[in-house]
Design a protein around this motif. Structure first.
Motif, PDB file in Angstrom:
ATOM      1  N   LEU A  55      22.197  -8.308  14.233  1.00 54.95           N
ATOM      2  CA  LEU A  55      21.958  -9.450  15.111  1.00 54.95           C
ATOM      3  C   LEU A  55      20.989 -10.452  14.481  1.00 54.95           C
ATOM      4  CD1 LEU A  55      21.672  -7.941  18.717  1.00 54.95           C
ATOM      5  CD2 LEU A  55      23.375  -9.580  17.879  1.00 54.95           C
ATOM      6  N   GLU A  56      19.983  -9.944  13.768  1.00 55.68           N
ATOM      7  CA  GLU A  56      19.068 -10.842  13.066  1.00 55.68           C
ATOM      8  C   GLU A  56      19.825 -11.664  12.023  1.00 55.68           C
ATOM      9  OE1 GLU A  56      15.538  -9.007  11.446  1.00 55.68           O
ATOM     10  OE2 GLU A  56      15.404  -7.627  13.139  1.00 55.68           O
ATOM     11  N   GLY A  57      20.717 -11.020  11.301  1.00 50.54           N
ATOM     12  CA  GLY A  57      21.530 -11.736  10.334  1.00 50.54           C
ATOM     13  C   GLY A  57      22.425 -12.762  10.994  1.00 50.54           C
ATOM     14  N   PHE A  58      22.939 -12.414  12.182  1.00 49.23           N
ATOM     15  CA  PHE A  58      23.784 -13.340  12.938  1.00 49.23           C
ATOM     16  C   PHE A  58      23.022 -14.623  13.254  1.00 49.23           C
ATOM     17  CE2 PHE A  58      25.814 -15.007  16.743  1.00 49.23           C
ATOM     18  CZ  PHE A  58      27.162 -14.838  16.469  1.00 49.23           C
ATOM     19  N   GLY A  59      21.756 -14.486  13.650  1.00 51.66           N
ATOM     20  CA  GLY A  59      20.953 -15.661  13.962  1.00 51.66           C
ATOM     21  C   GLY A  59      20.567 -16.448  12.734  1.00 51.66           C
ATOM     22  N   GLU A  60      20.232 -15.763  11.654  1.00 48.29           N
ATOM     23  CA  GLU A  60      19.766 -16.443  10.448  1.00 48.29           C
ATOM     24  C   GLU A  60      20.902 -17.068   9.647  1.00 48.29           C
ATOM     25  OE1 GLU A  60      17.418 -15.301   6.378  1.00 48.29           O
ATOM     26  OE2 GLU A  60      16.838 -14.210   8.195  1.00 48.29           O
ATOM     27  N   GLY A  61      22.140 -16.671   9.927  1.00 49.43           N
ATOM     28  CA  GLY A  61      23.272 -17.152   9.145  1.00 49.43           C
ATOM     29  C   GLY A  61      23.467 -18.653   9.181  1.00 49.43           C
ATOM     30  N   VAL A  62      22.959 -19.322  10.214  1.00 46.70           N
ATOM     31  CA  VAL A  62      23.161 -20.766  10.325  1.00 46.70           C
ATOM     32  C   VAL A  62      22.134 -21.572   9.529  1.00 46.70           C
ATOM     33  CG1 VAL A  62      24.140 -20.473  12.635  1.00 46.70           C
ATOM     34  CG2 VAL A  62      21.712 -21.011  12.396  1.00 46.70           C
ATOM     35  N   GLY A  97      20.489   2.810   2.748  1.00 48.35           N
ATOM     36  CA  GLY A  97      21.334   1.769   2.174  1.00 48.35           C
ATOM     37  C   GLY A  97      22.082   0.990   3.244  1.00 48.35           C
ATOM     38  N   TRP A  98      22.603   1.699   4.234  1.00 49.92           N
ATOM     39  CA  TRP A  98      23.316   1.020   5.321  1.00 49.92           C
ATOM     40  C   TRP A  98      22.364   0.155   6.144  1.00 49.92           C
ATOM     41  CZ3 TRP A  98      28.310   0.296   6.220  1.00 49.92           C
ATOM     42  CH2 TRP A  98      29.228   1.115   5.554  1.00 49.92           C
ATOM     43  N   LEU A  99      21.165   0.642   6.398  1.00 50.71           N
ATOM     44  CA  LEU A  99      20.203  -0.137   7.174  1.00 50.71           C
ATOM     45  C   LEU A  99      19.760  -1.384   6.413  1.00 50.71           C
ATOM     46  CD1 LEU A  99      17.997   2.721   8.688  1.00 50.71           C
ATOM     47  CD2 LEU A  99      19.642   1.264   9.889  1.00 50.71           C
ATOM     48  N   LEU A 100      19.589  -1.264   5.096  1.00 55.56           N
ATOM     49  CA  LEU A 100      19.186  -2.416   4.299  1.00 55.56           C
ATOM     50  C   LEU A 100      20.306  -3.453   4.207  1.00 55.56           C
ATOM     51  CD1 LEU A 100      17.244  -0.633   1.398  1.00 55.56           C
ATOM     52  CD2 LEU A 100      16.270  -2.020   3.239  1.00 55.56           C
ATOM     53  N   GLY A 101      21.543  -2.998   4.294  1.00 58.30           N
ATOM     54  CA  GLY A 101      22.671  -3.919   4.231  1.00 58.30           C
ATOM     55  C   GLY A 101      23.125  -4.439   5.583  1.00 58.30           C
ATOM     56  N   ALA A 102      22.591  -3.886   6.673  1.00 58.31           N
ATOM     57  CA  ALA A 102      23.059  -4.239   8.015  1.00 58.31           C
ATOM     58  C   ALA A 102      22.876  -5.714   8.318  1.00 58.31           C
ATOM     59  CB  ALA A 102      22.309  -3.403   9.055  1.00 58.31           C
ATOM     60  N   PHE A 103      21.774  -6.279   7.861  1.00 57.78           N
ATOM     61  CA  PHE A 103      21.481  -7.691   8.106  1.00 57.78           C
ATOM     62  C   PHE A 103      22.659  -8.581   7.714  1.00 57.78           C
ATOM     63  CE2 PHE A 103      20.070 -11.774   6.535  1.00 57.78           C
ATOM     64  CZ  PHE A 103      19.156 -12.209   7.481  1.00 57.78           C
ATOM     65  N   PHE A 104      23.302  -8.250   6.619  1.00 61.21           N
ATOM     66  CA  PHE A 104      24.311  -9.139   6.057  1.00 61.21           C
ATOM     67  C   PHE A 104      25.645  -9.056   6.798  1.00 61.21           C
ATOM     68  CE2 PHE A 104      21.283  -8.096   2.704  1.00 61.21           C
ATOM     69  CZ  PHE A 104      20.843  -9.365   2.385  1.00 61.21           C
ATOM     70  N   PHE A 105      25.845  -7.989   7.580  1.00 59.70           N
ATOM     71  CA  PHE A 105      27.054  -7.937   8.396  1.00 59.70           C
ATOM     72  C   PHE A 105      27.034  -9.062   9.432  1.00 59.70           C
ATOM     73  CE2 PHE A 105      27.157  -3.661   6.667  1.00 59.70           C
ATOM     74  CZ  PHE A 105      28.514  -3.425   6.509  1.00 59.70           C
ATOM     75  N   GLY A 106      25.881  -9.279  10.062  1.00 62.87           N
ATOM     76  CA  GLY A 106      25.767 -10.383  10.998  1.00 62.87           C
ATOM     77  C   GLY A 106      25.688 -11.724  10.303  1.00 62.87           C
ATOM     78  N   TYR A 107      25.028 -11.749   9.171  1.00 64.26           N
ATOM     79  CA  TYR A 107      24.833 -12.983   8.405  1.00 64.26           C
ATOM     80  C   TYR A 107      26.163 -13.604   7.997  1.00 64.26           C
ATOM     81  CZ  TYR A 107      22.220 -15.893   5.010  1.00 64.26           C
ATOM     82  OH  TYR A 107      21.648 -16.924   4.304  1.00 64.26           O
ATOM     83  N   LEU A 108      27.149 -12.757   7.754  1.00 64.19           N
ATOM     84  CA  LEU A 108      28.479 -13.239   7.366  1.00 64.19           C
ATOM     85  C   LEU A 108      29.163 -14.043   8.467  1.00 64.19           C
ATOM     86  CD1 LEU A 108      29.973 -10.096   5.589  1.00 64.19           C
ATOM     87  CD2 LEU A 108      29.805 -12.356   4.574  1.00 64.19           C
ATOM     88  N   CYS A 109      28.871 -13.721   9.716  1.00 65.66           N
ATOM     89  CA  CYS A 109      29.679 -14.232  10.827  1.00 65.66           C
ATOM     90  C   CYS A 109      29.382 -15.674  11.199  1.00 65.66           C
ATOM     91  CB  CYS A 109      29.478 -13.350  12.060  1.00 65.66           C
ATOM     92  SG  CYS A 109      29.978 -11.634  11.826  1.00 65.66           S
TER      93      CYS A 109
END
Length: 510
Positions: free
Chosen positions: A174-181, A113-125
């Protein structure tokens, strides 16, 4: 090149809708087929197909990456299953064998569950900074780099998994961080490219790539995992994203004024239909009026609510198909993808219908946005509840899930593009704000789902579906009461205000 009927685009008479939106005469609209704006929508469609494939492939690959699906026996029994195993599986384990040399990991449901949600921690930023910078400089560079960066990092997934779950968590963040824009950049670009009467269809076409990407990625991931091994999933998906970026940087421009292949007729039409709202904003923003804007908060709350159900299914549906219904990995990927096929078709068609209703003045922009939001969220919630009571009936479960997501797709031309209605010049920045809040369910939903379903029972999953449905209904109610399609006073430029005052004075004298 002369416009149709010998009319001058710049002198085409403009009228206003009930929401004060400028509407250009139909005869002055150049053909959309093979146009620069349609080509942009198609490239965006492919880009979002790629990034959503990169986002969801872990959901299916996770089933193959873990060597023990249920390391903690539920209900004091190592043979407990919520639904009976299909014939021939009674004496097999939940492990999906991989080709020789492919590693698997003992991650429990909480870790997954944490791994599946990890993307969104970066995506938020990066949502808000990405929207702000895209609105000022233009969105093409940010969307291109967002996809390229996410794809390049995806190539490192097998290495990160081998190093440990913490490393994989960091990589996904980090992937979420990049995709967030990417989504704020898309909105900022359409603020400069999409004529008011074409917004719904252009934006739903480009944004529907997200559902198409999920639809394509889920079954392909299952197939690749069983034939080539799960690491190949991340190598192939990452490579596709890098290839897309090459075409994006070659063919895309921030603004129709700087596009090298656009016709003069189309460029003049887009510029004249958008007026001063089709330009970038300065460094300063009307932050306090935005903070106090009721229509903006209606979008924020409604998107948070609707995204809870969407992200629950996006990240956890393959696990449900595996742990509860016991589909094999190939069937799991295909059946998990069906809801997104329906959502893709529904969102694309609803965009065309929404523009038709606005153009023919059947409803105002406000009423169209509310109509499609209600149509998407309320029936979708009802079908989610029905999933929870389908028990072990495979056909009913898949049918209700598909209907829920298909009908939910119609909200794409409702609340999800409403930022460009209320403040076109600031649409990228506003999407950054609304998507930041809307991503919170992406962080919380997998974790909450893992908490409710740690024993792999039907009752636990029923709570997951009830929660998602109830939150969906709340979002529909909030937007119906407080949503708006009118350009807000704080988004009107001084030039537009002066022009509006001049028009009112002329109208009074006449």
């Amino acid at each position: 090149m002369a416009p149709p009927n010998g009319c001058s685009i710049n002198s085409a008479p403009l009228e206003e809708s009930e929401d004060g939106e400028p509407l250009i005469e139909h005869d002055a609209v150049p053909a959309q087929c093979c146009s620069a704006r349609l080509n942009l929508a198609f490239l965006m469609f492919l880009g979002f197909s790629v990034v959503y494939g990169l986002r969801v492939n872990l959901s299916v690959a996770m089933v193959a990456m873990v060597n023990i699906t249920d390391p903690k026996p539920a209900q004091n029994s190592s043979t407990f299953h919520a639904c009976p195993l299909p014939h021939g599986m009674e004496n097999t384990s939940d492990t999906f064998p991989q080709p020789d040399g492919i590693p698997q990991y003992p991650w429990d449901s909480e870790t997954q569950g944490w791994l599946l949600g990890a993307f969104f921690f970066g995506y938020l930023c990066t949502q808000i900074p990405g929207g702000y910078l895209s609105g000022h400089y233009g969105g093409s560079i940010f969307m291109g780099l967002g996809v390229l960066g996410t794809a390049a990092l995806t190539l490192l997934t097998p290495l990160a998994a081998q190093m440990g779950s913490y490393w994989l968590f960091a990589l996904r963040a980090l992937e979420g961080f990049g995709e967030g824009v990417t989504f704020p950049a898309m909105m900022a670009m359409w603020a400069r490219w999409a004529p008011p009467l074409e917004r719904s269809r252009l934006m739903t076409l480009s944004g529907s790539g997200a559902n198409f990407g999920a639809f394509l990625s889920l079954p392909l991931t299952g197939f690749i995992c069983q034939t080539l091994g799960w690491p190949a999933v991340f190598y192939l998906c990452g490579g596709a994203g890098c290839l897309w970026a090459v075409f994006w940087f070659i063919f895309v421009s921030d603004d129709p004024r700087t596009h090298r292949r656009i016709s003069k007729e189309e460029r003049d039409y887009i510029i004249s239909s958008l007026g001063t709202q089709g330009t970038g904003h300065g460094w300063s923003l009307p932050l306090l009026p935005m903070l106090l804007s009721v229509p903006l908060w209606a979008i924020i709350i409604s998107q948070m609510c609707s995204n809870w159900a969407y992200y629950t299914l996006l990240t956890s549906l393959p696990t449900y198909m595996n742990n509860i219904l016991h589909f094999d990995l190939k069937s799991n990927g295909f059946l998990s993808a069906l809801p997104y096929l329906g959502a893709w078709l529904a969102s694309t068609l609803s965009g065309v219908l929404a523009d038709f209703l606005i153009e023919r003045r059947v409803f105002s922009v406000t009423n169209v946005r509310k109509l499609f939001t209600i149509t998407g969220l309320l029936p979708g919630a009802a079908f989610l509840v029905a999933v929870g009571y389908s028990g072990c009936n495979h056909i009913l479960t898949v049918t209700f899930l598909t209907l829920s997501s298909t009908i939910g797709g119609t909200s794409a031309c409702g609340v999800f593009i409403n930022q460009i209605d209320i403040a076109p010049r600031y649409a990228g920045f506003l999407l950054g704000i609304t998507n930041t809040f809307g991503t919170i369910p992406g962080v919380l939903a997998p974790i909450v789902t893992g908490y409710f379903t740690e024993d792999h029972t039907l009752e636990g999953w029923r709570m997951v579906f009830w929660l998602a449905a109830g939150i969906n209904v709340c979002g529909a109610v909030v937007f119906t009461i407080f949503g708006s399609g009118k350009i807000q006073p704080w988004a009107v430029t001084e030039e537009e205000a002066a022009e509006a005052g001049k028009n009112r004075s002329t109208s009074i004298i006449t």
